[in-house]
Design an enzyme around this catalytic site. Structure first.
Site, PDB file in Angstrom:
ATOM      1  N   GLU A   8       0.853  -1.199   0.000  1.00  0.00           N
ATOM      2  CA  GLU A   8       0.000   0.000   0.000  1.00  0.00           C
ATOM      3  C   GLU A   8       0.882   1.239   0.000  1.00  0.00           C
ATOM      4  O   GLU A   8       1.885   1.311   0.717  1.00  0.00           O
ATOM      5  CB  GLU A   8      -0.907   0.009   1.223  1.00  0.00           C
ATOM      6  CG  GLU A   8      -1.764   1.260   1.362  1.00  0.00           C
ATOM      7  CD  GLU A   8      -2.693   1.215   2.579  1.00  0.00           C
ATOM      8  OE1 GLU A   8      -3.091   0.091   2.959  1.00  0.00           O
ATOM      9  OE2 GLU A   8      -2.998   2.280   3.150  1.00  0.00           O
TER      10      GLU A   8
ATOM     11  N   GLU B 134      -2.826  11.222   3.362  1.00  0.00           N
ATOM     12  CA  GLU B 134      -3.902  10.991   4.320  1.00  0.00           C
ATOM     13  C   GLU B 134      -3.960  12.198   5.248  1.00  0.00           C
ATOM     14  O   GLU B 134      -2.938  12.794   5.577  1.00  0.00           O
ATOM     15  CB  GLU B 134      -3.666   9.720   5.142  1.00  0.00           C
ATOM     16  CG  GLU B 134      -3.875   8.437   4.377  1.00  0.00           C
ATOM     17  CD  GLU B 134      -3.752   7.227   5.282  1.00  0.00           C
ATOM     18  OE1 GLU B 134      -4.798   6.675   5.689  1.00  0.00           O
ATOM     19  OE2 GLU B 134      -2.609   6.838   5.592  1.00  0.00           O
TER      20      GLU B 134
END
Length: 287
Positions: A164, A169
């Site tokens: 990932e 974020e």
């Protein structure tokens, strides 16, 4: 005077090159060695382009509170931008089984929010290159927007072995920071070993910023507005440390609550909230 001509010529060449580089930066285009191979400029109004994006639906991950839909009220293109909107509204969970079900996605009869998550999975995926996403973020305690990538082999090997890449974020209770991180079988947050870093960001809610990833065989750079703030090197060990020599697909989503975004609760007065995306551009290396 004739002796100065070569120097004047070199001066004008340098001036021309400087102007060219400045124009390139103003256009938002990276200099060589990149070549644009895929993009969405969001210039056609309506729903997200179905040739480029698929919708995730339902309660998906991280015990988040939102229910992802394919509704136009949660994801639409308007005024040259993609809008991912979260709304405070009750919605029935189609996967509901009973309140006693072990899986949290099956024991919630209703969700309190709707939102959107778009993915290129099954449509486009890439190995190495540069990804640029120009966006404005949602604001408030409880929001958790993300721009990220997953290995296309996730169905075969599951997470985190697939790998990932979290290009960006943000959690609303930490309003001054964004995060870039890598997750692998060896390095991931469930083990407390994830390779990530935060960087200060000024006014991410009212101004656009460019969130980027540069990915080669040897290194992955995380960038904010063209400046590297975090990197991850290939240790040349096993795929458990570096599963990044394979295709990855892209995700854009606006989550509410969950294991990280909801650590300080959710402020119900902030809704609706939205992530506004100006463009997504994917480049490959030409050198």
């Amino acid at each position: 005077m004739e002796k100065n001509l070569p120097y004047l010529f070199l001066f004008f060449l340098c001036l021309l090159a400087s102007c060219k580089n400045q124009d390139s930066e103003e256009d938002g285009l990276p200099e060589e060695p990149y070549r644009l191979v895929w993009s969405d400029e969001f210039d056609l109004e309506g729903g997200p382009d179905p040739t480029k994006w698929k919708h995730e639906k339902g309660l998906i991950r991280n015990q988040e509170d939102q229910y992802y839909t394919d509704s136009l009220k949660n994801a639409y293109v308007m005024g040259g931008n993609l809008i991912l909107k979260s709304i405070y509204e009750e919605i029935a969970n189609e996967a509901y089984v009973s309140k006693e079900a072990e899986d949290w996605r099956e024991n919630r009869e209703f969700a309190e929010y709707t939102s959107a998550s778009l993915t290129t999975r099954g449509l486009e995926q890439w190995t190495y290159g540069k990804i640029d996403v120009r966006a404005k973020l949602p604001k408030g305690v409880g929001v958790w927007p993300a721009i990220w990538m997953l290995g296309d082999n996730i169905s075969e090997v599951d997470w985190p072995k697939c790998g990932e890449l979290d290009i960006m974020e943000h959690v609303g209770y930490n309003k001054d920071s964004i995060f870039g991180s890598v997750h692998t079988e060896t390095y991931n947050h469930t083990k407390g070993t994830a390779k990530g870093k935060a960087v200060f960001i000024a006014n991410p809610y009212d101004e656009f910023h460019i969130y980027s990833l540069e990915w080669t065989r040897e290194k992955i750079n995380f960038l904010l507005d063209g400046k590297v703030y975090h990197y991850f090197n290939n240790e040349h060990r096993t795929i458990n440390e570096w599963p990044f020599d394979q295709p990855f697909y892209l995700k854009l989503n606006l989550a509410i609550g969950g294991t990280w975004g909801g650590q300080n609760g959710v402020d119900l007065t902030i809704f609706p909230q939205q992530m506004t995306v100006d463009y997504v551009r994917v480049y490959e290396f030409t050198q």
